[in-house]
Each structure stands twice: as structure tokens, then as C-alpha cells.
Design an enzyme around this catalytic site. Sequence first.
Site, PDB file in Angstrom:
ATOM      1  N   CYS A   1       3.129   1.646  13.097  1.00 52.87           N
ATOM      2  CA  CYS A   1       3.918   2.608  12.342  1.00 52.87           C
ATOM      3  C   CYS A   1       4.797   3.807  13.594  1.00 52.87           C
ATOM      4  O   CYS A   1       5.639   4.302  13.040  1.00 52.87           O
ATOM      5  CB  CYS A   1       3.391   3.320  11.344  1.00 52.87           C
TER       6      CYS A   1
ATOM      7  N   ALA B   1       0.933  -1.142  -0.018  1.00 54.98           N
ATOM      8  CA  ALA B   1      -0.231  -0.121   0.052  1.00 54.98           C
ATOM      9  C   ALA B   1       0.829   1.431   0.193  1.00 54.98           C
ATOM     10  O   ALA B   1       0.206   2.451  -0.723  1.00 54.98           O
ATOM     11  CB  ALA B   1      -0.975   0.099   1.120  1.00 54.98           C
TER      12      ALA B   1
ATOM     13  N   GLN C   1      -6.705  -1.137   5.319  1.00 55.08           N
ATOM     14  CA  GLN C   1      -7.198  -1.701   6.216  1.00 55.08           C
ATOM     15  C   GLN C   1      -8.629  -2.186   5.923  1.00 55.08           C
ATOM     16  O   GLN C   1      -9.003  -2.881   6.948  1.00 55.08           O
ATOM     17  CB  GLN C   1      -7.162  -0.612   7.569  1.00 55.08           C
TER      18      GLN C   1
ATOM     19  N   HIS D   1      -0.725  -7.813   2.915  1.00 49.02           N
ATOM     20  CA  HIS D   1      -0.514  -8.464   4.342  1.00 49.02           C
ATOM     21  C   HIS D   1      -1.681  -8.339   5.537  1.00 49.02           C
ATOM     22  O   HIS D   1      -1.618  -8.662   6.758  1.00 49.02           O
ATOM     23  CB  HIS D   1       0.902  -8.272   4.764  1.00 49.02           C
TER      24      HIS D   1
END
Length: 387
Positions: A327, A74, A183, A205
Site C-alpha cells: 500500500c 475490506a 490479513q 483476495h
Amino acid sequence: MSTPPIYLDHQATTPLAKGVLEAMLPFLISEHGNPSSSHIYGRTAARAIRAARGQVRDLVGAKSELEIVFTSGATEANHLAIVGVALAARPTGGHIVTTVIEHKSVLAACQRLVDHHGYSLTRVGVDGYGRVDPAEVAAALTANTVLVSVMHSNNEIGTLQRLAAIAEITAPRGIALHTDAAQSADCGLLDVAELRVDLASLSAHKLHGPKGIGALYIRAGTRITAQQTGGGQERGLRAGTPNVPAIVGFGSAAHLITSDAIPPPTRIRALRDRLQDHLLTSIPGTTVNGHPIRRLPGNLSLTLPGIEATDLLNRLTGIAASTGSACNTGSGEPSHVLTAIGLTRDQARATLRLSIGRTTTRADIDHAADLITRTTHALTPDPTSAA
Ligand code: PMP
């Protein structure tokens, strides 16, 4: 001997599904062809990629598999969408609109246009639930606006945005609408026709596929310039020999979602609500971040009174979860998303993100609730006074 920690970090990444691994294995073992080769090995690889492209098309509700471009994830899809669409529309001096709660890969791509291409940028704010007001997007548009990028669901607080309402504003003006949907696809929440977006970024993933592979949905007719040029793969939009096993795995993961007979979001939401109800009762003063209803079913972002989330996680060895977002972990800075919804620095530092997924069981939830409660109480002996 010791049992592995309970995995409550599905928004950081999801475990590879068994069926996905099985689909990938032949392409790691014997089917080693380059899809550009004209012999049988190459043709087998090309056929596998075609099938995977169709599976991803079905996942997002695209009209044609030609609207799917495989990327490394992404992050790359966001970059290609934002920089590629902006530069195709206006090489310099254009304007783009995004929001203050985007993933860093979106914010960085927008900043690149500002720093290197003379673009101006408006970051629209959000309310206390993390929702963008479509009227604020409308107010931000200028005669030079070429692109609006608003994430479909937030990776920290799970809030879902009203993209169809934003499309009603951008479409008549011919402004491209991009969404970072990394998401959202796992829950079958993404339908590009319904949302009327022109571009959508995906990551395998996050939906039980392999890491290092993703895709950009590009509605037919959208003008975009390649950001990685070379051998002309992916219809010239993303050069480089395709990662065949990963693409096959992505397709297989997409198929596992679209072919689910019983929609797992219902089960995931029930488990999330069970954990939420338990913790709100057992740890007084706890608050839930994100929208109460319009939120990803597996997301639970909690601000626990008087704790440091990093201390809590260090002690909670029986659970694998994140502070704010994976993150931001390690940066020491409070999350830009949590501060954007109005949390103070201390509240942001007291925030834990638990994310429930398809592999989570009811026993995991009950055990996790008990562990979090006991550990929080040990850190704040009188939680009511710390609120
Ligand atoms: N956008 C969002 C909302 C994400 O949650 C993530 C992953 N943390 C990304 C983009 C980046 O995805 P990838 O790991 O595939 O580059």
C-alpha cells in the site's frame, strides 16, 4: 522461456484457487440472474449467495449468516464499520479510538468522522513489536467513546493483537469493538466468538478468492447505519446488485480454508522460519520486524543493513515481493507502521516484506534465500561494516 518470479507477496494478494474459479464459472457464464428477481434465474443466484454467506459465517465463527454483509472488500467494510457504527451511536461529537499502525482505510474512515462529523480521535501507540497494550486502550476511553477499532493482524509486520483482552475493557462499557481482519482469515486465525469483537472486516483476495469482494461481520444487535443506500440489498446495509460470481468465489475460498484437513499455517510457518533463519545467517546485521511469536505465520519483514529496499527489489527480478507494504509502495514516504515501531527513516527504507502463502514451496524458499543473499551482498560488498 524464462521462469516466472517466485511469488512472495501473499499479503498484497493471493492467487485465485482453482476450486474457487470453478465455483465461480457458472455464475459468469450461464447463471446470470439478479438475486432480487423472483424467477428461476434470480432464485438460483439468491440460493448461491445464501450458501456463500453460510460459508463465510463458518470461516469467522459467526452465530448466524445474517451477521455477514457482503461489501466490495475490506476497505469498504472498514468504512461501513467505523462510520456506520459511530454515526448510529452519536451523529456528532463522539469519540473513537484506533491505533497508529492501522491500514490506511481504517485511518481514513476515522479521519472522516473527525473532519465531517465533529468526532475526536485517539490513536493508541504500539511497542517495538507493534503490539497495542490493552491498558492504553482503557486509558484512552472517555464518556463519549462509541467505538474502538484495532486490527487483528498487521499487513506489514504481521503482529497479532490481544483483542479478547481489549473486548474485556470495551464490552462492559457498551463500546463497539471493530477489527480489521483482512490479513487473518487465510490462516484460520479469526474466531469472532473467541475474540469477542462486534465487527470484523474481511477481504476475499487475501484468501485465494477474487478481488473486489469482502464482508463485514456485524454481531447481531450492533447498531449501524448504512453508508450506501438504494435498493435495500444486504438487509439495507449495502445497497447495489450483489456481485454474484465474486460472492460465490468468496464463499468457496472460505470453504477451502475451513475444510482443510491439515492446517496449512503450520507448513507456512515452517517455510517462513526456514527463510528467516537462512537470511539472518547469510546477511549479518539483518533484523526481523514484528512480534517473534505472535505474528502471522507467513509474514517476514526484514530490515537489511545498508540497502535501499526499492533498489534491491529492482535488481531481484526473480522474486515478487514488497518494500514495507504494497500500500505504501510508490508513495516515497516511509511506512507509518515501521516508524511507529521505532525504525528510523533509513531503516524503514531498508525494509523488505516477504510474505509466504499456501502456494509457496520449499524449493521457492531455498531459491529465494539464495537470490536475496547474493543480491544484497552485491549491493553492500561488506554487509558487516554497513550494519
Ligand atoms: N486492511 C488490511 C489490513 C489490508 O491488508 C488490506 C489490503 N491491503 C485492506 C484492509 C484493504 O482490503 P481490500 O483490498 O479488500 O479493500
